[in-house]
Design an enzyme around this catalytic site. Structure first.
Site, PDB file in Angstrom:
ATOM      1  N   MET A  15     -53.354  65.702 122.506  1.00  0.00           N
ATOM      2  CA  MET A  15     -53.225  66.112 123.901  1.00  0.00           C
ATOM      3  C   MET A  15     -52.810  67.579 123.995  1.00  0.00           C
ATOM      4  SD  MET A  15     -53.769  65.052 126.897  1.00  0.00           S
ATOM      5  CE  MET A  15     -53.526  63.353 127.426  1.00  0.00           C
ATOM      6  N   LYS A  39     -12.886  50.790 118.040  1.00  0.00           N
ATOM      7  CA  LYS A  39     -12.756  49.822 116.953  1.00  0.00           C
ATOM      8  C   LYS A  39     -11.507  48.949 117.102  1.00  0.00           C
ATOM      9  CE  LYS A  39     -13.581  49.704 111.972  1.00  0.00           C
ATOM     10  NZ  LYS A  39     -13.763  50.525 110.760  1.00  0.00           N
ATOM     11  N   GLU A  46     -31.700  54.205 114.738  1.00  0.00           N
ATOM     12  CA  GLU A  46     -31.195  53.716 116.025  1.00  0.00           C
ATOM     13  C   GLU A  46     -32.192  53.956 117.160  1.00  0.00           C
ATOM     14  OE1 GLU A  46     -29.462  55.474 113.859  1.00  0.00           O
ATOM     15  OE2 GLU A  46     -27.577  54.423 113.453  1.00  0.00           O
ATOM     16  N   PHE A 106     -13.670  61.203 112.078  1.00  0.00           N
ATOM     17  CA  PHE A 106     -14.951  61.036 111.382  1.00  0.00           C
ATOM     18  C   PHE A 106     -15.922  60.233 112.256  1.00  0.00           C
ATOM     19  CE2 PHE A 106     -17.668  58.523 108.425  1.00  0.00           C
ATOM     20  CZ  PHE A 106     -18.433  59.585 107.986  1.00  0.00           C
ATOM     21  N   GLN A 107     -17.115  60.720 112.391  1.00  0.00           N
ATOM     22  CA  GLN A 107     -18.175  60.113 113.219  1.00  0.00           C
ATOM     23  C   GLN A 107     -17.726  59.909 114.667  1.00  0.00           C
ATOM     24  OE1 GLN A 107     -19.738  56.673 110.981  1.00  0.00           O
ATOM     25  NE2 GLN A 107     -21.303  58.030 110.107  1.00  0.00           N
TER      26      GLN A 107
END
Lengths: 85, 555
Positions: free
Chosen positions: B466, B165, B53, B115-116
């Site tokens: 760097m 959802k 993502e 969940f999630q």
């Protein structure tokens, strides 16, 4: 230095979190706070905040929040020497 | 789609995207966003599957930055949404218009540790310009319209819309909201007059242009201002491309790794006209020593930038396209212009390096001269990023993508993917380092999936360069965790994704290898080995004034 702010907020579940996050992140400490429901659309929030920083550094960030419809500083400004458009 | 038709929330999401001209969405599916993925399947809106993502968020950022359009990314609830955060924060710091749409667990189980489940709205507060969680079907379409408007208007930024959802699957009436017409705020003529008076009086004025110029579409107005006044100019990292590189008095980038001439001219100036810039610490060095003799006229769309770090004498808040044409006239500053020209000559880059090793600054300068008119360079973060800024040149800000404010390693490859999607005919080159490249290396699969002709110039010093440079200069050469000599074989790695490439190590190979890369029909990886002792020069040490730059100690 203590500054007083008066804000009008849109009624959103997360609006208070938004305001408090900005106050903390921009380096201000809340001394007192009072929130009342104006109607079913708006909230009134009064805060006294403490910081060494100029209050405009906070008020302009709060003004940018889309759920803040008004933000008024009720204490005098330290940044008044600028000509502004 | 006809008004009043009954459709699902998910179909409404796709309709709103199509209505906003979104041709491609970047994302990754998962449980709580499956109805939206079902609606996009076979629709007119394309979807490009990224393999993380964060890659999807950066692809949306690259899409937006290269084209000026709003970038859109999708992610599922919980880990999908948390993986977006770095990309959103990057877009926030660099004011990039992005709309992120995340699936959320159903309304009735929010707050039950489903969940999630993650409080995505709470998480979004610090890394977006604004965010919404949709709480009813009726709100869905107006909220999405508002998200696009907020992302692109004023100072642009990322907006997140979290959609449970049950709202995705619920039926609603398709109805587009009435859109408010933006009213142009009037500019205070007294402030314009005050600014013009300061410009008229200045004997040594400098223009300090920032990323806001490109975001505001004010490149033409800025160039007209420079042509009208003859004012010498410098750019921030994000503004590169805003000033035409051959412009008289243009000194390139200022700041920590800026050109010495740019920093000295700013330190000496008596007036700084700041356009769409924000006095970042990488620009100013020690703030109270920055441009110490200068009065400041500050133009910005964001009132919160006025006086945030430097108090201006005149603050002009508004649209740069509107403000710039009202400022400036032909100035009588010939001695200053001559002095600036002399500084430019004195501190011009020198590409003469004896030896057979590849000198990255010279290679990047060669690349800049080889790139066609329509090209995009997408950088990662570190030494190579500064070399690109110093030694390449760009026709417009949209041609140079660099994670400026947030400095996110892993930006370059997925942002190049987004740029190639929004500008399919452009020659897109991702310039990366061996550290940054590995941070989103999974996106090589995305290049393979869509057969994108993205060129990858991987500059490899087997170090986290760097950080290593700072350890060498400021931490007594204690090289803690910056040795990357166990890197994979990058050409073999690329070949696993059907991306051809080669490795070069000698200066004599550069010319031919750059041509081979640019002329390759599809994607290509050019792996360039450089010596780990090469550092980025000049440098303003941390905490020092910009007048105290240090030059290459070994040269």
């Amino acid at each position: 230095m203590i500054h007083h702010l008066a804000l009008t907020l849109e009624q959103r579940p997360e609006v208070l979190e938004r305001v408090l996050r900005v106050v903390r992140h921009r380096g201000f400490r809340i001394c007192t706070m009072n929130m009342t429901e104006q109607d079913d659309k708006f909230l009134q929030l009064h805060m006294a905040v403490d910081s060494d920083r100029a209050v405009e550094l906070l008020s302009r960030q709060l003004d940018k929040l889309l759920d803040v419809t008004q933000c008024v500083v009720t204490t005098p400004s330290a940044m008044s020497q600028t000509v502004s458009a | 789609m006809e008004q009043g038709q009954t459709i699902s929330g998910s179909q409404a999401v796709i309709e709103v995207l199509a209505a906003h001209g979104v041709d491609t969405v970047f994302g990754y599916p998962g449980g709580a966003i499956m109805p939206i993925y079902d609606a996009i399947y076979g629709s007119s809106v394309q979807h490009l599957l990224c393999r993380h993502e964060q890659g999807a968020a950066f692809a949306a950022v690259g899409y937006a930055r290269a084209s000026g359009k709003v970038g859109v990314c999708f992610a599922t609830s919980g880990p999908g949404a948390t993986n977006l955060v770095t990309g959103l924060a990057d877009a926030m710091m660099d004011s990039v218009p992005v709309v992120a749409i995340t699936g959320q667990v159903s309304t009735k189980v929010i707050g039950t540790d489903a969940f999630q489940e993650m409080d995505v709205l709470g998480m979004s507060l610090s890394c977006t310009k604004h965010s919404f969680m949709v709480t009813s079907r009726e709100e869905l379409i107006p909220t999405l319209y508002r998200a696009f408007e907020i992302a692109a208007s004023g100072r642009p930024g990322p907006v997140l819309v979290d959609i449970p959802k049950d709202i995705q699957v619920g039926q609603l009436e398709y109805k587009t909201p009435l859109q408010a017409v933006a009213t142009e705020a009037a500019v205070d003529s007294a402030a314009i007059a005050a600014a013009n008076e300061l410009i008229r009086q200045a004997k040594q004025p400098m223009l300090y242009a920032g990323g806001g110029v490109g975001m505001a579409g004010a490149v033409t107005e800025l160039r007209d201002f420079i042509a009208r006044t003859g004012m010498p100019s410098v750019c921030t990292l994000k503004a590169l491309g805003a000033v035409e590189p051959s412009t008289a008095g243009y000194l390139g980038m200022l700041g920590m790794h800026g050109n010495q001439a740019a920093n000295h001219a700013v330190q000496e100036c008596d007036l700084l006209v700041v356009v769409g810039a924000r006095f970042d610490d990488r620009v100013t060095g020690k703030l109270n020593t920055f441009a110490p003799h200068a009065k400041v006229v500050h133009l910005d769309i964001d009132a919160a930038e006025q006086g945030k770090l430097r108090q201006p004498q005149v603050a002009l808040t508004g649209e740069l396209q509107q403000l710039l044409p009202q400022l400036g006239e032909a100035l009588n500053i010939a001695p200053w212009q001559q002095h600036v020209a002399q500084l430019a000559e004195q501190y011009a880059w020198n590409y003469d390096r004896p030896g057979e090793l590849i000198y990255a600054p010279r290679m990047l300068n060669q690349l800049a001269h080889k790139l066609p008119q329509d090209s995009v360079v997408s950088c990662d973060v570190g030494q190579h990023q500064m070399w690109v800024a110093q030694h390449m040149w760009f026709r417009k800000p949209e041609d140079h993508l660099s994670s400026a404010g947030f400095g996110t390693m892993g930006f370059g490859l997925p942002a190049a993917i987004g740029a190639q999607i929004s500008r399919p005919d452009a020659k897109v080159v991702a310039v990366s380092g061996d550290g940054s490249f590995m941070m989103n290396v999974q996106e090589l699969t995305t290049i393979k999936r869509r057969k994108l002709p993205v060129k990858i110039l991987l500059i490899d010093n087997q170090r986290l360069g760097m950080v290593k440079q700072w350890q060498q200069l400021f931490f007594e050469e204690r090289y803690s965790e910056t040795n990357l000599s166990d890197n994979p074989d990058f050409v073999t790695l690329a070949s696993a994704f059907d991306i051809p490439g080669r490795t070069i190590t000698q200066s004599a190979e550069v010319e031919g290898a750059l041509d081979e890369m640019l002329n390759a029909p599809g994607a290509y990886l050019l792996h360039v080995r450089i010596d780990e002792t090469f550092n980025v020069w000049p440098l303003v040490p941390p905490g020092a004034a910009n007048s105290d730059m240090i030059e290459d100690l070994e040269a």
